[in-house]
Every structure is written in structure tokens, then in C-alpha cells.
Design a protein around this motif. Sequence first.
Motif, PDB file in Angstrom:
ATOM      1  N   GLU A 141       0.859  -1.179   0.000  1.00  0.00           N
ATOM      2  CA  GLU A 141       0.000   0.000   0.000  1.00  0.00           C
ATOM      3  C   GLU A 141       0.899   1.234   0.000  1.00  0.00           C
ATOM      4  OE1 GLU A 141      -2.349  -0.310   3.490  1.00  0.00           O
ATOM      5  OE2 GLU A 141      -3.395  -2.126   2.859  1.00  0.00           O
ATOM      6  N   TYR A 142       0.526   2.253  -0.778  1.00  0.00           N
ATOM      7  CA  TYR A 142       1.373   3.445  -0.814  1.00  0.00           C
ATOM      8  C   TYR A 142       0.544   4.689  -1.078  1.00  0.00           C
ATOM      9  CZ  TYR A 142       1.015   4.243  -5.866  1.00  0.00           C
ATOM     10  OH  TYR A 142       0.540   4.556  -7.103  1.00  0.00           O
ATOM     11  N   TYR A 143       1.123   5.842  -0.724  1.00  0.00           N
ATOM     12  CA  TYR A 143       0.632   7.128  -1.198  1.00  0.00           C
ATOM     13  C   TYR A 143       1.832   8.040  -1.383  1.00  0.00           C
ATOM     14  CZ  TYR A 143       0.906   8.686   3.737  1.00  0.00           C
ATOM     15  OH  TYR A 143       1.325   8.996   5.011  1.00  0.00           O
ATOM     16  N   VAL A 144       1.650   9.131  -2.101  1.00  0.00           N
ATOM     17  CA  VAL A 144       2.745  10.031  -2.459  1.00  0.00           C
ATOM     18  C   VAL A 144       2.361  11.459  -2.074  1.00  0.00           C
ATOM     19  CG1 VAL A 144       4.281  10.803  -4.333  1.00  0.00           C
ATOM     20  CG2 VAL A 144       3.242   8.534  -4.435  1.00  0.00           C
ATOM     21  N   THR A 145       3.347  12.240  -1.641  1.00  0.00           N
ATOM     22  CA  THR A 145       3.148  13.670  -1.408  1.00  0.00           C
ATOM     23  C   THR A 145       4.203  14.452  -2.185  1.00  0.00           C
ATOM     24  OG1 THR A 145       4.599  13.754   0.534  1.00  0.00           O
ATOM     25  CG2 THR A 145       2.276  13.262   0.927  1.00  0.00           C
ATOM     26  N   THR A 146       3.877  15.716  -2.468  1.00  0.00           N
ATOM     27  CA  THR A 146       4.856  16.659  -2.998  1.00  0.00           C
ATOM     28  C   THR A 146       5.478  17.392  -1.815  1.00  0.00           C
ATOM     29  OG1 THR A 146       3.422  16.975  -4.906  1.00  0.00           O
ATOM     30  CG2 THR A 146       5.210  18.548  -4.627  1.00  0.00           C
ATOM     31  N   ILE A 147       6.782  17.638  -1.851  1.00  0.00           N
ATOM     32  CA  ILE A 147       7.463  18.339  -0.771  1.00  0.00           C
ATOM     33  C   ILE A 147       8.204  19.538  -1.349  1.00  0.00           C
ATOM     34  CG2 ILE A 147       9.497  16.832  -0.905  1.00  0.00           C
ATOM     35  CD1 ILE A 147       9.764  17.193   2.161  1.00  0.00           C
ATOM     36  N   SER A 148       8.031  20.704  -0.684  1.00  0.00           N
ATOM     37  CA  SER A 148       8.671  21.925  -1.149  1.00  0.00           C
ATOM     38  C   SER A 148      10.108  21.996  -0.658  1.00  0.00           C
ATOM     39  CB  SER A 148       7.902  23.150  -0.653  1.00  0.00           C
ATOM     40  OG  SER A 148       8.116  23.338   0.734  1.00  0.00           O
ATOM     41  N   SER A 149      10.851  22.945  -1.190  1.00  0.00           N
ATOM     42  CA  SER A 149      12.236  23.124  -0.752  1.00  0.00           C
ATOM     43  C   SER A 149      12.311  23.542   0.701  1.00  0.00           C
ATOM     44  CB  SER A 149      12.939  24.166  -1.639  1.00  0.00           C
ATOM     45  OG  SER A 149      12.239  25.406  -1.593  1.00  0.00           O
ATOM     46  N   GLY A 150      11.208  24.131   1.236  1.00  0.00           N
ATOM     47  CA  GLY A 150      11.173  24.513   2.644  1.00  0.00           C
ATOM     48  C   GLY A 150      10.737  23.397   3.572  1.00  0.00           C
ATOM     49  N   GLY A 151      10.432  22.206   3.004  1.00  0.00           N
ATOM     50  CA  GLY A 151      10.091  21.060   3.848  1.00  0.00           C
ATOM     51  C   GLY A 151       8.617  20.843   4.073  1.00  0.00           C
ATOM     52  N   ARG A 152       7.738  21.677   3.467  1.00  0.00           N
ATOM     53  CA  ARG A 152       6.302  21.485   3.634  1.00  0.00           C
ATOM     54  C   ARG A 152       5.797  20.454   2.632  1.00  0.00           C
ATOM     55  NH1 ARG A 152       3.684  25.793   6.331  1.00  0.00           N
ATOM     56  NH2 ARG A 152       5.082  26.470   7.993  1.00  0.00           N
ATOM     57  N   GLU A 153       4.899  19.564   3.082  1.00  0.00           N
ATOM     58  CA  GLU A 153       4.362  18.527   2.215  1.00  0.00           C
ATOM     59  C   GLU A 153       2.935  18.831   1.819  1.00  0.00           C
ATOM     60  OE1 GLU A 153       5.143  14.412   3.107  1.00  0.00           O
ATOM     61  OE2 GLU A 153       6.831  14.936   4.409  1.00  0.00           O
ATOM     62  N   SER A 154       2.561  18.361   0.632  1.00  0.00           N
ATOM     63  CA  SER A 154       1.211  18.551   0.121  1.00  0.00           C
ATOM     64  C   SER A 154       0.259  17.579   0.803  1.00  0.00           C
ATOM     65  CB  SER A 154       1.191  18.300  -1.384  1.00  0.00           C
ATOM     66  OG  SER A 154       1.363  16.903  -1.646  1.00  0.00           O
ATOM     67  N   ASN A 155      -1.019  17.704   0.458  1.00  0.00           N
ATOM     68  CA  ASN A 155      -1.962  16.666   0.827  1.00  0.00           C
ATOM     69  C   ASN A 155      -1.582  15.377   0.099  1.00  0.00           C
ATOM     70  OD1 ASN A 155      -3.692  18.242   2.513  1.00  0.00           O
ATOM     71  ND2 ASN A 155      -4.481  19.225   0.674  1.00  0.00           N
ATOM     72  N   PRO A 156      -1.833  14.228   0.687  1.00  0.00           N
ATOM     73  CA  PRO A 156      -1.408  12.973   0.064  1.00  0.00           C
ATOM     74  C   PRO A 156      -2.341  12.541  -1.058  1.00  0.00           C
ATOM     75  CG  PRO A 156      -2.543  12.525   2.127  1.00  0.00           C
ATOM     76  CD  PRO A 156      -2.429  14.022   2.021  1.00  0.00           C
ATOM     77  N   THR A 157      -1.812  11.734  -1.949  1.00  0.00           N
ATOM     78  CA  THR A 157      -2.665  11.063  -2.910  1.00  0.00           C
ATOM     79  C   THR A 157      -3.500  10.016  -2.182  1.00  0.00           C
ATOM     80  OG1 THR A 157      -1.015   9.352  -3.353  1.00  0.00           O
ATOM     81  CG2 THR A 157      -0.919  11.347  -4.716  1.00  0.00           C
ATOM     82  N   ALA A 158      -4.466   9.476  -2.883  1.00  0.00           N
ATOM     83  CA  ALA A 158      -5.221   8.364  -2.301  1.00  0.00           C
ATOM     84  C   ALA A 158      -4.284   7.177  -2.076  1.00  0.00           C
ATOM     85  CB  ALA A 158      -6.361   7.978  -3.227  1.00  0.00           C
ATOM     86  N   THR A 159      -4.564   6.418  -1.025  1.00  0.00           N
ATOM     87  CA  THR A 159      -3.767   5.220  -0.762  1.00  0.00           C
ATOM     88  C   THR A 159      -4.156   4.123  -1.750  1.00  0.00           C
ATOM     89  OG1 THR A 159      -3.572   5.766   1.581  1.00  0.00           O
ATOM     90  CG2 THR A 159      -3.163   3.482   0.956  1.00  0.00           C
ATOM     91  N   VAL A 160      -3.146   3.552  -2.392  1.00  0.00           N
ATOM     92  CA  VAL A 160      -3.364   2.547  -3.442  1.00  0.00           C
ATOM     93  C   VAL A 160      -2.671   1.257  -3.030  1.00  0.00           C
ATOM     94  CG1 VAL A 160      -2.949   1.987  -5.879  1.00  0.00           C
ATOM     95  CG2 VAL A 160      -3.493   4.334  -5.198  1.00  0.00           C
TER      96      VAL A 160
END
Length: 591
Positions: free
Chosen positions: A558-577
Motif C-alpha cells: 500500500e502506498y501514497y505520495v506527497t509533494t514536498i517543497s524546498s522549505g520542507g512542507r508537504e502537500s496533501n497525500p494522494t489516495a492510498t493505493v
Amino acid sequence: VASGLASAGVETAAAAAIATTAVNLAITTALSAGINAAARSQIPGPELAQQNRKQAIPDRLSAYGRVRLGGAYMLFEVDREFFDGVYALHDGLVDGFEQIYLNDDKVTVTGGFVQSGAGLRYGKFSDLVRIDTRVGLPTETRYSQITDTAIWPAEARGDGIASLMMVAKAGGKELFLRDYPNGRPEPNAVTRGQLCYDARLGARGTITSDADKLASATWQWTMNPVWQLLDYMTNPETGMGLDFAQYFLPRIADWIEAANVCDETVNGAPRYQSSGSYFHSTPPADVITTFRSTFDGWISQDTNGVFTVQAGKYYAPTVTITDDHIVGMSRQFFQEDENAINEVTISFTDPASDYVEVDTDPWRDEDDIDARGEVRTSPLSLPWVPAADQARRLAKIMVARQTAPIRGSILTTLDGLRAWSERRIRIQSPSDSAVMADIVVDVESVALNPDMTVSISFVQSIPASYTWGDDDVIVDPTRPDVETIPTPIVLDDGIIIDGGTPRLFIVIDNIDRPDFDYVIYWRTSGADTFVRETPTYIRGSGDIVIRTGPLPTQQGIEYYVTTISSGGRESNPTATVTVASGGIDPTNPFR
């Protein structure tokens, strides 16, 4: 209790108050949003807690919440080819480990080995640095990686000590700077600290060891400062060891109410959270002051010696002191110019900055700055506060209290003992002035005098200091909000047998932002926790292809992915697949 003293005899009331003073343990009802300089000097800063320490008899260290910890060396062994180290990170059981660092590098550990990083650091084949951890169970498991080589005796398990083991191998003199660009690796770990009793979940039960906590549903890891404080005051191994049934249970409803206040959401986040570490040699009063600084906490004892607590929120008082019982009064209707504050510079420990203490936007009273024609600045250090908004809310409360226009003291009959375990009271003294005819004040101290009068110091309550609206929020322009970081769009995925090893490959829609990267969170199907992994980029032109390190064989993931900015903040996650276990695919479509 205190509210019943009005009808008690003089001897009974006086004896109860004196008995309470005797067990007060240097804890006062003084109100302060911040940590004072004396207490701050006794609490290890986050940078100090991350350092590994070589001491003959190291000071024991424990922690609550989510902290980044180095440790005291239990083993330090160097030969021509290997460096072996075992580090005591934490005295007592912890809930787990979330991220390993080598020096200041976040690293991924897969199968016990640190994966190759930028510039092939830590080995081209991810085989130079081995890492293992122990949470500090009452009976621990030895590190076989070193006990099997006779470096350390098999009996050296480290019972009751949360620890980390590292074995670092030199890949050759000519490759040392490539493999270890920061010199000999010094490990530390983001750690979830001690379990705490949450009275909202049921009875505390009989707790004689950390094993009992693990077996109880009422003991959990938490960032709620109220439950952390309760644990510190009752923990016989890592805290003060006060008797729970005697000193806390009779007023446990107060602790539940305060914990609920901390869990209330403000701007989508808990109102108050706490994460920090302390040495066991730190005076308890300083540790408690640091806890209180995270939630505008107020703690006192009633006349039976039972502790009560309140979190920072305005409550109307239930005790009123009137002219009938006021013997004398001293009050001040202004703030001395030399004590004026209209700006607070704030520091807190920022998880997005790798758990170091950083500055955030100051709290400013623009009206006072304009009227005074100058800025009067005071610093506020909050090393156990993990969020900028929380730190600024606490600064607003502190400024309101320190600049309140009315403060002073009243002298009362024994009726004033009703204020003994109250944070806030109402004073009604029309004989003094119109202002004092009906005013709500915060109690700073209550003292029983030898002549059986009671002295109460106070400062005017400012209910508006606990409100937090859109006008109070300042967005740091260097750090985007989570809403401005786009959630990744997954186009395809699969587990591929890559060079004989199963790995998860994911195709991401390219948003063409060089300042954004991706993070993969994965676990075997049905597991409790996700592994956080910085992926390897396989293809960067067109759609982006990223992959994990080696995965368990023949298991769904099972996995999900987030985007992370250069300042270390992460986006909302994708759906878990969930993806099925992989097979050999010689035409790997993800390359």
C-alpha cells in the motif's frame, strides 16, 4: 476543597492551607505564557538533544512528543575498517522512530542499510552503513550485528533504554570523501517519546512497568501537553513519582477538560501541542514551567493537596470576592513605561527545519507602536512548541497579561482562601472605585498571613487574548501553505523485479517545478505504519518516474505520495493505493 472554606472554622482552614503549602513542591499559581530565563537554561535545546555525547556517567534524558534525539555513547569502537557505535537515546520506553539522520542528512534505511544518497554518499551499493534501533522494552533484544562479532557481550541488551546501533564501513581511502562527505557519520533519530495515560480512555490501571503501559489501551503516545505533564508528575522512573490516586484522581475531570482544550482545533491544527526532552537532573519546577509554556498552563493544589490544571482558554470565574470580606486593596491603573511591551520576538522548534529552534513572525501591537512612537521588544523562547501559529498565540496571551492596565493585590478575611485553587476570580468593590466595582482578574498568588488574613495578587483578565481570527494570522512568505503545494497526480504504478529485487515504480505527472520533490509512504498490506522514503528518480523528462528501495518479496504494497517543497512542507497525500506483488518484466515499462 477550597470552595468550602467559607463555612469552615478558622483552625481547619488555616491548617488545610498550611498543609497544602507543605506539599506544594515549589509549584506556584504564577501565570506566565513563556518559559523564564532560569528554566530555559536548564532545558536542553533541540540542537543539544540531537548531539551524541561522550561522558563517563551521562545524564539520563527522556522526552515527550516528537523529538530528534542523539544519544550518549554506550559503545565506541574503531578499527581500520569499521566504526561501531551504540547510542543511548532515551531513558525508558519510546513509541518508535520515524526518521534517521546521519549528521544533518535525512537518510533512508532499507533492510537495515542506509541507502546511497546524493553523490553516492554512504556507498554506491548501499552497503556501507548499517542502522538498527530498540524502543527500550523492559527486556530488550541484543544487537546481533555486533555481539556476534565479540565487539560487545551478548548480555549487553540495553534493557529499558531506547537506543540506536550504527556500523559504518570504510569503502577505501580513495573513496572516503565520496562515501562520507561530512566525515564520520553521527546518527540521530526523530523519535516518538514516552507513552502517557489518557484519562478519557478509561481507568489508569495498575502500572508497575513499561510492559504494563504497552498492554493497556489507556496508555498512548501523544503530543497533548496535559497528558505529558500528568505523566511527568506521576512517573517514578523518568519524572517526579507523585501518587496518582492521592494527588490527581480526585480532580481528574479538570485534567480531562484541560486536555480537551488542547485538542480543540484552531486554523485546522490542535490548539496546543508539546514536544521536548529534558535531563533527569533538571529541577522539576523548571520542567513543569516548560510544559506550562506550551499551553498557557495553570497548575495549583486545592486545600487537600490535589493538583488541578487549566489550559489557556478564557473561563468565567466561579468565585467572587466582595467588599464584605476585603480588608484592604492596592491597585495600579496604568502600565509603567519601562515595562511596556509592544513586540514579542518568538522562537519555536520547527519540524520542517529538521527540528531546530527557529524564529517566526513576531507578535506586534501596532496600535501601541504607533501611539508610543517606538518598538518595545521582548523575546519569547518556546523550545517545546512545534508550530509557528501556536507560538504566536502564546505570545499574544503573554503580551496581554504583561501589559494589562489594572493590577495589584487585595487583603481579605479568611473568605479569600476560596481563591486558593482558582485561576481567575471576580472582585466586586464599589467602595474602592467604579473600575473595581466589578472586574475579572487572574490570580497570581494567594498567601495566608500570620494574622489570618489572606493576600491575593492579581492582574486584569483580557478575554480577547484567547481569540484567534484571520487578522491575527501572518503567512510566512518563504513557506507555502499546504494548499499551495499541488498533490501529485499518479499516472501509473507497479512492483517490478528490478535486478532481482522487487521495487515500487510510480509514474507522476510532471508539473515542471524544480523546487518540488516527492515522498513515497509505503507499507506491506495490513501493516500498522507507513515507511517514509525519499525516492530514486529513474526518469525526469516527460512524465517523472520514481522508485522505492528494495521491498519485501511476494507481498502486496500500500502506498501514497506527497509533494514536498524546498522549505520542507508537504502537500496533501494522494489516495492510498494497493499494488500486487511483482513479477519479472524484462520490458519494464517504467524505464
